[in-house]
Every structure is written in C-alpha cells, then in structure tokens.
Design a protein around this motif. Structure first.
Motif, short mmCIF file in Angstrom:
data_model
loop_
_atom_site.label_atom_id
_atom_site.label_comp_id
_atom_site.label_asym_id
_atom_site.label_seq_id
_atom_site.Cartn_x
_atom_site.Cartn_y
_atom_site.Cartn_z
N ALA A 1 44.00 13.27 52.29
CA ALA A 1 43.76 14.07 53.87
C ALA A 1 43.95 15.45 53.99
O ALA A 1 43.90 16.03 54.89
CB ALA A 1 44.53 13.28 54.87
N ARG A 2 44.50 15.94 52.99
CA ARG A 2 45.06 17.34 52.63
C ARG A 2 43.93 18.35 53.17
O ARG A 2 44.32 19.46 53.81
CB ARG A 2 45.53 17.69 51.31
N PRO A 3 42.78 18.17 52.64
CA PRO A 3 41.87 19.42 52.79
C PRO A 3 41.52 19.45 54.41
O PRO A 3 41.33 20.57 55.05
CB PRO A 3 40.49 18.96 52.21
N TYR A 4 41.62 18.33 55.34
CA TYR A 4 41.41 18.39 56.65
C TYR A 4 42.45 18.69 57.33
O TYR A 4 42.29 19.48 58.59
CB TYR A 4 40.84 16.91 57.29
N VAL A 5 43.81 18.28 56.79
CA VAL A 5 44.84 18.67 57.73
C VAL A 5 45.39 20.19 57.45
O VAL A 5 45.58 20.83 58.25
CB VAL A 5 45.97 17.61 57.36
#
Length: 404
Positions: free
Chosen positions: A89-93
């Motif tokens: 989820a890192r790229p979106y958060v």
C-alpha cells in the motif's frame, strides 16, 4: 559743384541708404506653454490564482489480531515490524499529500499482547504506520478502552512518539477542548479540520471522572446505541467552523459489522454532520467495504451543503476470515480549493482494491496485495481471489476512477 548739387547728392544718398535697410520684423508673442495631461497607465488585470489541488489517502481499520501480531515479529532483529505486511500500500499512502486511517487497537511497549476481544498491540505499529506515510489516525472506536484508561493513554503516548496525529480520544479535559481536540492539517496547501467519534466502547463505561476520554456520538452508548448526541455534534462542528479552515472532515466509527450497505442511522448522522458544515465524512467499523457517495443536505437555514461520504473501507489489515473481511481499498480523494470563490470540496476520487492474503505454512504470513495487479507467479487460487476483490470493490464502492 554748387550747393544745390551737394544737397541733392546728399538727399539721394540718404534715400539710397534708407532704401537698402530691411523692413522691421514683428516678433510673435510666445504662446503659453501647455503641460500635457499625463495618461494614466492601464490597471493591469490581476492574473487569477489557479485552484489548489491536493490528495488525501483514506484507509480502513488497522487491526492486529494475534496471527498478525505474531507475523510482525522479526526473530532475527528481535523487534516487531509490520512494514512487510502492508508494504504494497506504500505507493498510494506515501504518494498522497496526507493520509488517514482508523487505528482499532491499543498500543503498548509491554507485552503480553492480545487480539480480539481485548486488543493490545506492539507500539511498533505506530512507527510503522508513520513510516508507511500515514499522518493521522482515528483513535475513537469500540476497542479504545479495551485496556482501560491506562491503555488509552499509552496508545496516545506511542502515537505522539511516532509523530502520528490523532483524533477521538483524550488524556485530559484540557486535551479534549476543541482548540486541541480538533486537528488542523495542511493537506497540500488546503487546510482541513479533523474531528473523530465512535458509537460506543463495547459496553465499557467511560472511566469515572473522565467523561472527556472518548468522543461518543451517542448519548446511549451503553444501551441501545440509537440516540445521537445532537447538541455535542452541533457544538463541535460550530467550533470547527470557527477555525475557518478550507474543509472539515469527520472520522467516525459506526454502522453494522459485516454489512456492505449503510443503514438509515448512518445516513441520518451523515445528514446531520453535513448540514452542520462537514465536507467529508470518513467512516469505519463494518470490517467490510461500504459505498462511497456525494450527498447534498439542506441545512436549517435553507442553504444546501454537499459533502463526500465514505461509509467504510473495511479492514486495512486483519486476520479475519468472514466474507469480504480480507477485501479493502486505498481511497484517494482529490481536494480542490478555488481561490476566486473561496470554495473547497472533493472534486474526484479513485481507489486501488487491496486484498489481505493469508498463506499458511510453518508460519502464517499476511500480505496486503494490490488486487488490481496480479503478481508474477501467483497461483490460480490467488488470481481468482484478486480478481474477485476487484469485482467486489467495483460493485460496493462503485467503478474506479469515479468522479462526483
């Protein structure tokens, strides 16, 4: 030469000399100098300031059931590390200007740790959420008093240490006052006031003398859970409006667990919040996704106000096995501030379906997976689960990308 001749000559000479002189030239009277009237420089047309656009990432319930807590333990390093679980989820958060989630557990530096029904999770979770890119979490939920008032305080202490802002619970009466309880954030150049509430505390009463500890939106939080504290909500939103931020966001723990549609009580509360100035209503608690919508409400003075509502995004991380409890999404809201009119609001949104994948072996490994991208080497069973997650999100949340 006779006298007459001399006189004649003299006379002729005089005549000749006189005839050779120029006629007198009259000098013109100079005209009065005219000072030209200066031409005023045209007032330049001010260049309109372009609208400010920002992004807000919203995620669901952060739960650490014991299988997840055990999975976070790094034996080699001797620490708890949640980052491998939600790294997808890192790229979106991290890519958003600001990111929020619902923290549905208590935090402590001391074990033993526990999951349902009385959550107590490693404090490392706070730092790992911050590292992932989260900026603020809701701490008001039905599990916030699982470990009593001390557990509530410990949770807030660990969040502060990690640098994570929080709304919904308080350690003191002073901290519960609107000027500190309402978190004002700069979201990519757009100011947003965040408030947080829960429907109840799983039948655990507020600590004696500490009614301020949890923001409750029901007056009957120990019984029927059906009577909204209208006076409190209206007063809190009036305090938020007085801060003169561009937007107001209410994070709220509500609804019926495992239901993929909102109920009438959620809609009534939504209308109350929007009528009193809320521009965003960001819900959780159902552990499964619920719809997204723009909702227009007529206030008591006859004016109309439109707000964006996310009824629930389900679980961000968990080890629940009921249908759809492993399905979620990272929601990205587009916020726009029009500097000419001063108006701000949600002008679009999109989401990325995510699936909490549980693989059993010598140890249980949980991975939050981008359901819209099939990983290389995925088994047929995993491919089917990922495709189903995308389909389920589309049917519940709506098509992506979406726009109001």
């Amino acid at each position: 030469m006779g006298r007459f001749s001399i006189l004649l000559l003299t006379t002729m000479t005089a005549v000749v000399l006189t005839g050779c002189q120029s006629a007198p030239v009259s000098t013109p009277t100079p005209e009065a100098a005219v000072t030209p009237t200066p031409t005023a420089a045209p007032t330049p047309t001010p260049t309109p300031q372009p609208p400010t656009t920002a992004t807000l990432a919203v995620c669901g319930d952060v739960m650490s059931h014991m299988p997840v807590t055990n999975d976070a333990w790094d034996e080699g390093a001797g620490i708890y590390d949640y980052t491998p679980i939600f790294e997808a989820a890192r790229p979106y958060v991290e890519g958003a200007d600001y990111a929020v989630a619902n923290l549905e557990t208590t935090l402590s530096t001391q074990g033993p740790y526990s999951g349902y029904p009385a959550f107590k999770s490693p404090a490392a979770l706070a730092g790992d959420l911050k590292d992932l890119g989260f900026d603020l979490v809701l701490t008001a939920n039905n599990h916030c008093l699982d470990r009593g008032y001390d557990g509530l305080v410990s949770t807030l202490d660990q969040l502060d240490q990690a640098g994570l802002a929080h709304v919904g619970t308080a350690r003191s009466a002073e901290e519960a006052q609107p000027d500190t309880a309402i978190q004002v954030a700069d979201v990519g150049g757009i100011s947003v006031a965040f408030l947080g509430y829960t429907y109840g505390t799983n039948g655990i009463p507020l600590p004696s003398g500490k009614d301020y500890a949890v923001n409750l939106f029901n007056t009957d939080y120990m019984t029927t859970l059906s009577t909204p504290d209208t006076d409190r909500l209206e007063a809190d939103l009036a305090a938020a409006r007085a801060l003169d931020t561009d937007l107001i966001a209410v994070m709220i723990h509500w609804g019926v667990e495992y239901q993929t549609t909102q109920n009438s009580y959620q809609e009534e509360l939504t209308d109350l919040l929007i009528a009193n100035g809320a521009d965003l209503v960001l819900g959780g608690h159902s552990h499964v996704p619920q719809p997204l919508e723009m909702r227009t409400v007529t206030a008591a003075d006859g004016t109309q106000h439109t707000g964006f509502v996310c009824y629930s995004l389900g679980n961000f991380i968990s080890s629940q096995v009921d249908p759809l409890t492993d399905t979620t999404a990272v929601l990205t809201l587009e916020l726009t501030l029009d500097h000419e009119t001063g108006e701000a609001g949600v002008t679009g949104w999109s989401y990325v379906p995510m699936l909490m994948v549980r693989r059993d072996g010598t140890a249980q490994v949980f991975t939050l997976t981008d359901a819209s991208a099939i990983p290389a080497g995925a088994s047929d069973a995993l491919v089917h689960k990922l495709e189903q997650a995308v389909s389920d999100c589309a049917s519940i949340l709506g098509p992506t990308p979406a726009s109001p």
